[in-house]
Design an enzyme around this catalytic site. Structure first.
Site, PDB file in Angstrom:
ATOM      1  N   HIS A 169       4.543  20.609   4.708  1.00 45.24           N
ATOM      2  CA  HIS A 169       5.971  20.440   4.414  1.00 45.24           C
ATOM      3  C   HIS A 169       6.553  21.563   3.566  1.00 45.24           C
ATOM      4  O   HIS A 169       7.754  21.598   3.315  1.00 45.24           O
ATOM      5  CB  HIS A 169       6.266  19.052   3.826  1.00 45.24           C
ATOM      6  CG  HIS A 169       5.910  18.857   2.387  1.00 45.24           C
ATOM      7  ND1 HIS A 169       6.859  18.935   1.392  1.00 45.24           N
ATOM      8  CD2 HIS A 169       4.741  18.557   1.776  1.00 45.24           C
ATOM      9  CE1 HIS A 169       6.261  18.680   0.221  1.00 45.24           C
ATOM     10  NE2 HIS A 169       4.989  18.447   0.431  1.00 45.24           N
TER      11      HIS A 169
ATOM     12  N   CYS B 202       7.811  17.297  -9.983  1.00 46.87           N
ATOM     13  CA  CYS B 202       7.065  16.392 -10.859  1.00 46.87           C
ATOM     14  C   CYS B 202       7.572  16.468 -12.298  1.00 46.87           C
ATOM     15  O   CYS B 202       7.449  15.523 -13.050  1.00 46.87           O
ATOM     16  CB  CYS B 202       5.583  16.730 -10.829  1.00 46.87           C
ATOM     17  SG  CYS B 202       5.040  17.316  -9.237  1.00 46.87           S
TER      18      CYS B 202
HETATM   19  C1  LIG Z   1       3.860  20.883  -3.189  1.00 51.98           C
HETATM   20  C2  LIG Z   1       2.640  21.400  -3.844  1.00 51.98           C
HETATM   21  C3  LIG Z   1       1.463  20.654  -3.900  1.00 51.98           C
HETATM   22  C4  LIG Z   1       1.383  19.250  -3.389  1.00 51.98           C
HETATM   23  O1  LIG Z   1       1.414  19.191  -1.976  1.00 51.98           O
HETATM   24  P1  LIG Z   1       1.770  17.782  -1.297  1.00 51.98           P
HETATM   25  O2  LIG Z   1       1.530  18.050   0.163  1.00 51.98           O
HETATM   26  O3  LIG Z   1       3.199  17.515  -1.601  1.00 51.98           O
HETATM   27  O4  LIG Z   1       0.832  16.784  -1.839  1.00 51.98           O
HETATM   28  C5  LIG Z   1       0.357  21.213  -4.481  1.00 51.98           C
HETATM   29  N1  LIG Z   1       0.393  22.459  -4.993  1.00 51.98           N
HETATM   30  C6  LIG Z   1       1.495  23.213  -4.957  1.00 51.98           C
HETATM   31  C7  LIG Z   1       1.464  24.578  -5.521  1.00 51.98           C
HETATM   32  C8  LIG Z   1       2.666  22.711  -4.387  1.00 51.98           C
HETATM   33  O5  LIG Z   1       3.758  23.454  -4.366  1.00 51.98           O
END
Ligand SMILES: *Cc1c(COP(=O)(O)O)cnc(C)c1O
Length: 401
Positions: free
Chosen positions: A201, A328
């Protein structure tokens, strides 16, 4: 005008990706574990996607495990190597202070299990020096985990160099490459990466799907228990539509990239630099992170005497969907751990703004954002007691200009 400038939080699924997913909801919907024709068709598609994704990362198909996203991939990578290390008395783990919480919180859990976690300081450039890693590695180090691109400030780490050091010292190297893959050309062999996490995503694929790459020979530890899917290492029926979408999204994203990681997206970089130049005209503010060792689509500024949340909400009223840092962190009153890690004092770390976009953004939209940010910063400062104190010399500026 409505401008979505929060691509680092998540991206829109591209129409071509939606198209690629559709048959796997209604046509090829069998369970890949089923032995009948319907299941076997799904299994074929699954393995085709795995091979295509492996080709994009320059690894082998059986080095790819599908997960529910970046968070799960980070957890599984780190827990696997930590628990393996513990068996031979190696309980020292090296990471950095500006990792994503998927990494930091997993490391905190390990700390409670008795591991020694060493978080490297991040230079004010937002770039780790490979020498810091070399100096930190000890006899009992089992894992180095350092992100490829920081999600809040967009800086690119010297991953190939760090990987080479870990390789020489025979320490497993994991990188959270969630903000890198699809944005810069990532090649796990060239970059000496043992384990890597990605998430669809963040590159115009669907949410809830990701990959953990683990070099051949690394036996993954289960995070959840269940059936035999993914060689038993990641049980649960495979999310085939999402996996097919991820394969397509990754191919499409990589097709647009140059070989040079610092100049992978020249058109986007030109727009980024236009935005940086415009925002730098706002007095008493500063770009966060190195000017050139950064991805094309992420810009993060701190402004003195500003509350990031107020700025964010007023920009939202003007049609600009921005962020004050990571998804977050927003909603909490603590300033971003990333900005604190690069040495920003609390009072300016609170006044941060992240604009993250892709090449569909126009120069007109960039200029609209510059004006909207400048006007809103002005407006907020005019109501701010902190700003008045700064003007009257009762406090001193962190950014004198
Ligand atoms: C978005 C993100 C995640 C988490 O990924 P998800 O697929 O949303 O669980 C982990 N590390 C970084 C650097 C991110 O930007």
């Amino acid at each position: 005008m409505e401008i979505y400038a929060d691509n680092a939080a998540t991206t829109a699924v591209s129409p071509a990706v939606v198209e690629a997913m559709l048959p796997y909801f209604t046509d090829v919907y069998g369970n890949p574990s089923s032995l009948h024709t319907s299941g076997q068709k799904a299994k074929e598609a699954l393995e085709d996607a795995r091979a295509r994704i492996a080709a994009q990362l320059n690894c082998l198909p059986n080095e790819i495990t599908f997960t529910s996203g970046g968070t799960e991939a980070d957890n599984q990578a780190i827990l696997t190597i930590a628990h393996k290390g513990a068996k031979t008395g190696k309980k020292h783990i090296i990471s950095t202070a500006f990792e994503h919480h998927a990494v930091l919180h997993t490391l905190e859990k390990l700390k409670k299990e008795g591991f020694e976690i060493e978080l490297l300081d991040v230079h004010s450039t937002g770039v780790i020096d490979p020498q810091q890693v070399a100096d930190a590695i000890r006899e009992d180090t089992c894992l180095v985990t350092i992100m490829y691109v920081n999600n809040e400030i967009g800086t690119i780490q010297p991953i190939a160099e760090i990987g080479r050091i870990c390789n020489e010292k025979k320490v497993i190297f994991h990188t959270d490459a969630v903000q890198a893959v699809g944005h810069v050309p990532v090649d796990v062999r060239r970059d000496n990466i043992d384990m890597l996490s990605i998430s669809a995503h963040k590159f115009h694929g669907p949410k809830g799907i990701g990959v953990l790459y683990a070099r051949r020979g690394i036996l993954l530890e289960n995070v959840i228990e269940g059936g035999a899917q993914e060689r038993g290492k990641r049980p649960g029926t495979e999310n085939l539509p999402a996996i097919m979408g991820m394969a397509k999204a990754l191919e499409d994203a990589n097709a647009l990239l140059n070989d040079d990681i610092y100049a992978a997206q020249p058109e986007l970089i030109a727009k980024r630099d236009r935005l940086i130049a415009g925002l730098e005209k706002i007095p008493h503010g500063e770009l966060n992170g190195d000017r050139t060792r950064r991805v094309g689509g992420t810009v993060n500024f701190c402004f003195e005497a500003i509350e990031g949340e107020s700025l964010l909400l007023l920009l939202d009223d003007k049609g600009i969907r921005a962020s004050s840092g990571s998804a977050c962190t927003s909603g909490s009153l603590d300033p971003s751990h990333v900005l604190l890690a690069i040495g920003r004092p609390h009072e300016v770390a609170h006044g941060s703004l992240r604009l993250s976009f892709d090449n569909s953004i126009t120069n007109e939209e960039i200029d609209y954002m510059i004006k909207a940010v400048a006007d809103t910063v002005d407006y907020l400062r005019n109501m701010s007691p902190v700003w008045r104190d700064l003007q009257q010399g009762k406090r001193s500026f962190v950014f004198p200009e």
